[in-house]
Design an enzyme around this catalytic site. Structure first.
Site, PDB file in Angstrom:
ATOM      1  CB  VAL A   1      37.655  23.101  55.162  1.00 53.28           C
ATOM      2  CG1 VAL A   1      36.460  24.075  55.500  1.00 53.28           C
ATOM      3  CG2 VAL A   1      38.802  23.752  54.501  1.00 53.28           C
TER       4      VAL A   1
ATOM      5  CE1 TYR B   1      44.670  29.712  44.871  1.00 51.57           C
ATOM      6  CE2 TYR B   1      44.546  30.366  42.458  1.00 51.57           C
ATOM      7  CZ  TYR B   1      43.873  30.585  43.601  1.00 51.57           C
ATOM      8  OH  TYR B   1      42.799  31.402  43.731  1.00 51.57           O
TER       9      TYR B   1
HETATM   10  P1  NAI Z   1      40.790  35.687  51.837  1.00 50.84           P
HETATM   11  O1  NAI Z   1      42.158  35.268  52.028  1.00 50.84           O
HETATM   12  O2  NAI Z   1      40.322  36.872  51.917  1.00 50.84           O
HETATM   13  O3  NAI Z   1      39.619  34.460  52.223  1.00 50.84           O
HETATM   14  C1  NAI Z   1      39.951  33.055  52.172  1.00 50.84           C
HETATM   15  C2  NAI Z   1      39.584  32.443  53.472  1.00 50.84           C
HETATM   16  O4  NAI Z   1      39.700  31.015  53.563  1.00 50.84           O
HETATM   17  C3  NAI Z   1      40.315  33.052  54.975  1.00 50.84           C
HETATM   18  O5  NAI Z   1      39.242  33.674  55.970  1.00 50.84           O
HETATM   19  C4  NAI Z   1      41.008  31.802  55.387  1.00 50.84           C
HETATM   20  O6  NAI Z   1      41.230  31.766  56.762  1.00 50.84           O
HETATM   21  C5  NAI Z   1      39.975  30.636  54.874  1.00 50.84           C
HETATM   22  N1  NAI Z   1      40.832  29.371  54.941  1.00 50.84           N
HETATM   23  C6  NAI Z   1      41.987  29.095  54.477  1.00 50.84           C
HETATM   24  N2  NAI Z   1      42.277  27.835  54.742  1.00 50.84           N
HETATM   25  C7  NAI Z   1      41.234  27.375  55.560  1.00 50.84           C
HETATM   26  C8  NAI Z   1      41.017  26.029  56.188  1.00 50.84           C
HETATM   27  N3  NAI Z   1      41.880  25.249  56.048  1.00 50.84           N
HETATM   28  N4  NAI Z   1      39.777  25.961  56.818  1.00 50.84           N
HETATM   29  C9  NAI Z   1      38.861  26.995  56.975  1.00 50.84           C
HETATM   30  N5  NAI Z   1      38.897  28.217  56.053  1.00 50.84           N
HETATM   31  C10 NAI Z   1      40.319  28.396  55.587  1.00 50.84           C
HETATM   32  O7  NAI Z   1      40.950  35.094  50.162  1.00 50.84           O
HETATM   33  P2  NAI Z   1      39.570  35.119  48.935  1.00 50.84           P
HETATM   34  O8  NAI Z   1      40.313  36.130  47.863  1.00 50.84           O
HETATM   35  O9  NAI Z   1      38.453  35.737  49.555  1.00 50.84           O
HETATM   36  O10 NAI Z   1      39.664  33.889  48.654  1.00 50.84           O
HETATM   37  C11 NAI Z   1      38.475  33.045  48.760  1.00 50.84           C
HETATM   38  C12 NAI Z   1      38.176  32.118  47.550  1.00 50.84           C
HETATM   39  O11 NAI Z   1      38.595  32.748  46.121  1.00 50.84           O
HETATM   40  C13 NAI Z   1      39.552  30.971  47.552  1.00 50.84           C
HETATM   41  O12 NAI Z   1      39.252  29.667  47.287  1.00 50.84           O
HETATM   42  C14 NAI Z   1      40.417  31.707  46.478  1.00 50.84           C
HETATM   43  O13 NAI Z   1      41.274  30.661  46.010  1.00 50.84           O
HETATM   44  C15 NAI Z   1      39.464  32.017  45.711  1.00 50.84           C
HETATM   45  N6  NAI Z   1      39.998  33.057  44.757  1.00 50.84           N
HETATM   46  C16 NAI Z   1      40.587  34.351  45.030  1.00 50.84           C
HETATM   47  C17 NAI Z   1      40.810  35.465  44.028  1.00 50.84           C
HETATM   48  C18 NAI Z   1      41.305  36.672  44.367  1.00 50.84           C
HETATM   49  O14 NAI Z   1      41.939  37.352  43.508  1.00 50.84           O
HETATM   50  N7  NAI Z   1      41.310  37.079  45.654  1.00 50.84           N
HETATM   51  C19 NAI Z   1      40.736  35.121  42.509  1.00 50.84           C
HETATM   52  C20 NAI Z   1      39.975  33.594  42.146  1.00 50.84           C
HETATM   53  C21 NAI Z   1      39.704  32.831  43.180  1.00 50.84           C
END
Ligand code: NAI
Length: 261
Positions: free
Chosen positions: A73, A166
């Site tokens: 992205v 972040y």
């Molecule tokens: P995750 O690591 O399981 O999923 C994040 C996904 O984003 C991964 O599949 C990764 O490959 C993808 N990603 C990263 N860089 C990318 C790029 N340049 N282009 C396309 N895809 C990319 O983590 P999660 O927890 O599911 O994260 C989802 C969202 O939730 C994120 O924005 C994270 O910051 C947010 N979040 C997560 C929390 C947690 O406790 N896990 C808490 C609050 C927010």
């Protein structure tokens, strides 16, 4: 206003792009929209990771309502290819879930190189890409009851030491959401943010279970981490036609963490 009918609680037939859909909350969101009858565009880095989620959804619902588009992205050409592939396959885009994210340590005391790298990478994925992708999908949504959900974090409300990039990015996502909601409302597009608390995903997988348990018991009234599906349900809710007056909101899904004194 006409009485809202059961149809207004359905995304069946809508087309949704979910970024970061190969893992965690993005994957759960892609599955949930597919379960609810939407056409789903799975976007993430890694051909195999994208193909795996597409295969899961295909196994559950057949191949007609899902495509995978490997996408970094942060790359403009890949964002354009993503939107182009979605429109080519499904004709339009109704919903965008900006969810892709990374979490990098970024203490102000880190050396210049690692702070700079973490800062730039975090802002690029977690904030700038959200804005650029919105700009690309808006022409396909305008006047069609579009919905945009930006996944922020409780780090958009409170902050953790050592996570400057972040937290700054996530606060930025909430600001971006408000500005977009203000600008796009007249075009029939509702824009909202979801602020998850601690969720069991790949992002938090490196934290030992006992540390998670201690943290949750101390900080979260529900005394546990959330599951990705619990956040996906709120994302879906914000995209329902029935959520027609929800705009510019930041919806906290954190088990009560941020209200605890
Ligand atoms: P995750 O690591 O399981 O999923 C994040 C996904 O984003 C991964 O599949 C990764 O490959 C993808 N990603 C990263 N860089 C990318 C790029 N340049 N282009 C396309 N895809 C990319 O983590 P999660 O927890 O599911 O994260 C989802 C969202 O939730 C994120 O924005 C994270 O910051 C947010 N979040 C997560 C929390 C947690 O406790 N896990 C808490 C609050 C927010």
């Amino acid at each position: 206003m006409a009485r809202l009918t059961s149809l207004d609680r359905s995304v069946a037939g809508k087309t949704v792009i979910v970024t970061g859909a190969a893992s965690g909350m993005g994957r759960a969101t892609a599955h949930l929209f597919a379960d609810e009858g939407a056409n789903v565009v799975v976007a993430d880095v890694g051909d195999d990771r994208v193909a795996r989620v597409v295969a899961e959804i295909t196994a559950a619902h057949g191949a007609d309502r899902v495509i995978g588009v490997p996408t970094d992205v942060t790359a403009d050409d890949q964002r354009r290819a993503l939107v182009g592939a979605a429109v080519a396959r499904f004709g339009t885009i109704d919903i965008l879930v900006n969810n892709a994210g990374i979490s990098r340590a970024s203490s102000v005391f880190a050396d210049d190189e690692s702070f700079g790298e973490a800062w730039n990478a975090t802002l690029a994925v977690n904030l700038s890409a959200y804005a650029h992708l919105v700009r690309l999908v808006v022409p396909h949504m305008a006047g069609r009851s579009g919905r945009i959900v930006n996944v922020a974090s409780t780090e958009a409300i409170v902050a953790t030491p050592g996570l400057a990039a972040y937290s700054a990015a996530k606060h930025g996502v909430v600001g971006l959401t408000k500005s977009l909601a203000a600008e796009l409302g007249r075009h029939g597009i509702n824009v909202n943010a979801i602020c998850p608390g601690p969720i069991n995903t790949a992002m938090t997988a490196a934290i030992p279970d006992d540390s998670k348990t201690i943290y949750a018991k101390r900080k979260v009234p529900l005394r546990r981490y959330g599951e990705p599906e619990e956040v996906a349900q709120m994302t879906l809710s914000a995209c329902l036609p029935a959520a027609s007056f929800l705009n510019g909101a930041s919806i906290v899904v954190d088990g009560g963490m941020t209200i605890l004194h």
